[in-house]
Design an enzyme around this catalytic site. Structure first.
Site, PDB file in Angstrom:
ATOM      1  N   ASP A 133     -40.397 -24.137 -15.966  1.00 38.37           N
ATOM      2  CA  ASP A 133     -38.923 -24.505 -15.092  1.00 38.37           C
ATOM      3  C   ASP A 133     -39.429 -25.500 -14.162  1.00 38.37           C
ATOM      4  OD1 ASP A 133     -36.243 -25.673 -14.878  1.00 38.37           O
ATOM      5  OD2 ASP A 133     -36.053 -24.633 -13.598  1.00 38.37           O
ATOM      6  N   LYS A 138     -42.405 -21.371 -21.057  1.00 38.29           N
ATOM      7  CA  LYS A 138     -41.712 -22.384 -21.120  1.00 38.29           C
ATOM      8  C   LYS A 138     -41.076 -22.595 -19.616  1.00 38.29           C
ATOM      9  CE  LYS A 138     -39.790 -26.337 -21.380  1.00 38.29           C
ATOM     10  NZ  LYS A 138     -39.677 -27.176 -20.156  1.00 38.29           N
TER      11      LYS A 138
END
Length: 287
Positions: free
Chosen positions: A152, A150
């Site tokens: 940023d 995931k």
């Protein structure tokens, strides 16, 4: 189906003649299979007359954490079609290989696919609301789930059609002017049209950094889209396919351009994947 392509060679000190002795230690340089492998002839069982061979992956830099290569590789490296599409006689307008395999006897990488020419100009795919992650306390186990980083950054959808591209935020705002390098790279993809889902990041010291991304947007700095899903391709809605099938098609059209990167994933073994990083930094979805 052409499942893989590339070259092979015996490891240093070995020879192709070793196959007569019942074993062969070799190196593969393919689009899917890479690194060192060992082919071993098994002893016959009972009255068995047919020879059986075992192909084993040597533990090297190309060895993955799970045995999911066949489960993930569901499309032809030449056309991007699944077995079902091949059986239905569906044609592919252009080769979709990433061009990483080398032709036998050749020294350079094969060229990337070029966009197919069609009589009717394709339209830019319409924006779609992206699916969002849900924070959980534990990682689902089993091979029915895939896991990936995931990042940023800024969630973005990229619409491509006939040499043009638009970049949208997760709320549907057109930010193409802020991500010009990404739009330019996407416009050159070998497709008639596509709608790609991903995350835009900027790097600091080799790692994605959100503050650096905000500065890059304001100053026109270097940014990269990590593409992790494909919603439509050449006018076809592919959201009905499994995540693995969509990502295989996506892998076939997204190269290793500095502005566009394919987001790699791990199929299964989520309980091993997550402990190496905080759970909020890993995205998990149904395969």
């Amino acid at each position: 189906m052409l499942w893989d392509r590339g070259t092979w060679a015996p490891v240093a000190g070995k020879s192709a003649k070793d196959i007569d002795k019942g074993h062969l230690h070799f190196v593969l340089d393919g689009e899917r299979m890479q690194g060192e492998w060992l082919l071993i002839r098994l002893k016959p069982r009972g009255k068995e007359k047919r020879e059986n061979w075992l192909l084993r992956k040597i533990d090297d830099a190309h060895a993955g954490g799970t045995d999911t290569l066949v489960e993930e590789g569901l499309t032809s490296v030449a056309t991007g079609r699944t077995m079902a599409e091949i059986a239905d006689g569906k044609s592919s307008p252009a080769p979709r290989g990433r061009g990483t395999a080398r032709a036998a006897g050749g020294g350079g990488a094969a060229p990337r696919a070029t966009r197919a020419k069609k009589g009717k100009k394709a339209k830019l795919p319409a924006f779609q609301n992206p699916q969002l992650c849900t924070l959980v306390d534990s990682v689902p186990a089993g091979t029915g789930w895939l896991h990936e980083m995931k990042y940023d950054g800024y969630r973005a959808l990229v619409a491509v059609a006939d040499g043009a591209a638009r970049v949208y935020t997760r709320n549907g705002l057109d930010w193409t002017d802020k991500f010009g390098g990404i739009a330019e790279a996407a416009a050159a993809l070998p497709v008639s049209s596509a709608l790609i889902d991903g995350e835009i990041v900027a790097f600091k010291d080799g790692k994605p950094d959100f503050s650096t991304l905000k500065d890059a947007i304001g100053a026109g700095g270097a940014m990269t889209l990590f593409a992790f899903d494909l919603l439509s391709l050449d006018g076809e809605d592919v959201t009905g396919l499994t995540t693995v099938e969509r990502k295989e098609r996506l892998r076939g059209i997204v190269g290793d351009d500095g502005h566009l990167q394919f987001s790699e994933h791990v199929l299964g073994s989520g309980e091993q994947f997550a402990p190496t990083r905080p759970i909020p930094a890993a995205a998990t979805g149904r395969g």
